[in-house]
Design an enzyme around this catalytic site. Structure first.
Site, short mmCIF file in Angstrom:
data_model
loop_
_atom_site.label_atom_id
_atom_site.label_comp_id
_atom_site.label_asym_id
_atom_site.label_seq_id
_atom_site.Cartn_x
_atom_site.Cartn_y
_atom_site.Cartn_z
N CYS A 1 0.83 -1.21 0.00
CA CYS A 1 0.00 0.00 0.00
C CYS A 1 0.87 1.26 0.00
CB CYS A 1 -0.91 0.00 1.22
SG CYS A 1 -2.05 1.41 1.27
N CYS B 1 0.43 4.83 6.84
CA CYS B 1 -0.21 4.68 8.15
C CYS B 1 0.77 4.00 9.10
CB CYS B 1 -1.50 3.86 8.02
SG CYS B 1 -2.68 4.53 6.82
N CYS C 1 0.49 0.17 10.22
CA CYS C 1 0.06 -0.86 9.27
C CYS C 1 1.21 -1.68 8.71
CB CYS C 1 -0.72 -0.21 8.13
SG CYS C 1 -1.46 -1.42 7.01
N CYS D 1 -16.64 -9.34 4.71
CA CYS D 1 -15.94 -8.08 4.43
C CYS D 1 -14.67 -8.38 3.63
CB CYS D 1 -15.57 -7.38 5.73
SG CYS D 1 -16.97 -7.11 6.83
N CYS E 1 -19.47 -6.24 2.53
CA CYS E 1 -18.74 -5.08 3.01
C CYS E 1 -17.38 -5.06 2.33
CB CYS E 1 -18.57 -5.14 4.54
SG CYS E 1 -17.65 -3.75 5.27
N CYS F 1 -19.30 1.87 7.49
CA CYS F 1 -18.60 1.20 8.58
C CYS F 1 -17.38 2.07 8.87
CB CYS F 1 -18.18 -0.21 8.16
SG CYS F 1 -17.20 -1.08 9.40
N ARG G 1 -18.24 -2.76 17.05
CA ARG G 1 -17.53 -4.01 16.83
C ARG G 1 -16.18 -4.02 17.54
NH1 ARG G 1 -17.08 -4.12 11.45
NH2 ARG G 1 -19.06 -5.21 11.26
#
Length: 332
Positions: free
Chosen positions: A58, A62, A65, A102, A133, A193, A269
């Site tokens: 990616c 972040c 991550c 998801c 999702c 979400c 969640r």
């Protein structure tokens, strides 16, 4: 006049959210449990399954991550999965009791060239009778409409943290970028979400800032994941937490309780980090208003409790999986 906390409101102030965090713990959990019982059946927990359909590489930075190309975490980048392989995973998830599937891709943003393949995945999962999702990075308005037309029910796009701490977490996209994607999702008619991660070195005020941002959106998130950071070696925040220590369990439960109060009708969640939580800590989270978990032994790239552990936990706490019809599951 006393406000009815079970009724959603969008005019929360940051000071009010901070005041909730500062309440005596027992009073806070009692209030959250009361709100929860007035909106949901407290004995039911929604089961969802999360699959990484495109792992690693990616372009975002972040700081938590393992999938960021900016950090050396030992994770090998992979291509987008084949549609039939995704559908096989979805069938296994349904057989294991999940009612939502998801799909997560480690992208900065969705590329138009990938939309047809994703649409096939979404429509295939939908045909199995599962809620769908996806979390695919930033979306344009047109991409959101295409995903909706393919049958996507929910789109996940977390705010991660409060706006004041955001620059300490990621610098390759702005808070407004995230809010814009959420707007495109809402405008397309999909459910949102959206939640965040706690235990990244942020202060309580930043956790309050995250929940204040969520509670003052034009529509509260339909699902609100609360993640506990799983520290990954090689990531800046993972290395920092390994050095300074993880979030206190009671503070995590406080965050769940405040989330339930400020977003009373959201599915709250327990997401990443649950594998390291004791049964007692999870029980407190359910008491404080959490009513959704991910099942399966992996969450994208981190560990999650296996099916047997969750079966034992549900039996011990007298919990049962939530039925598909959300309206029927809620207390009127």
């Amino acid at each position: 006049m006393t406000r009815d906390l079970a009724m959603p409101r969008h005019d929360w102030t940051l000071a009010e959210v901070e005041a909730l965090f500062d309440q005596p713990f027992m009073e806070l959990v009692f209030t959250a449990a009361d709100v929860h019982r007035r909106t949901f059946d407290p004995s039911e927990v929604q089961l969802s399954r999360l699959l990484s359909i495109k792992t690693g590489g990616c372009a975002e930075n972040c700081g938590y991550c393992s999938q960021s190309a900016s950090f050396d975490t030992g994770l090998k980048a992979e291509k987008l999965m084949d549609t039939q392989a995704v559908l096989a995973e979805a069938m296994a998830a349904k057989a294991g009791g999940a009612d939502r599937f998801c799909m997560g891709a480690a992208w900065r943003e969705l590329k138009d060239r990938d939309t047809p393949k994703l649409a096939a995945m979404i429509s295939g999962v939908k045909a199995l009778g599962l809620e769908t999702c996806a979390t695919l990075g930033m979306l344009t308005a047109d991409q959101a409409r295409q995903l909706k037309e393919a049958g996507l029910d929910y789109y996940n796009h977390n705010l991660d943290t409060g706006p004041d701490y955001y620059a300490d977490v990621v610098t390759t996209r702005t808070y407004q970028d995230r809010l814009d994607t959420l707007r495109h999702v809402r405008d397309a008619g999909m459910s949102t979400c959206c939640g965040g991660i706690v235990g990244m070195g942020e202060a309580r005020r930043d956790r309050a800032g995250l929940l204040h941002a969520l509670a003052t959106l034009p529509a509260h998130p339909d699902s609100l994941p609360v993640n506990a950071l799983v520290p990954v070696s090689g990531t800046p925040l993972g290395d920092q937490v390994k050095r300074d220590g993880e979030i206190d369990p009671i503070e995590f439960v406080r965050t769940v309780a405040v989330a339930r109060i400020v977003c009373p009708r959201s599915m709250v969640r327990l997401s990443a980090g649950r594998e390291a939580m004791s049964p007692e800590m999870q029980a407190l989270c359910f008491l404080a208003g959490a009513n959704s978990i991910f099942v399966g032994d992996r969450l994208l790239t981190t560990a999650n409790p296996d099916a047997d552990a969750d079966t034992r936990l549900f039996a011990k706490l007298d919990l049962r999986p939530m039925v598909m019809d959300r309206d029927a599951a809620r207390l009127q």
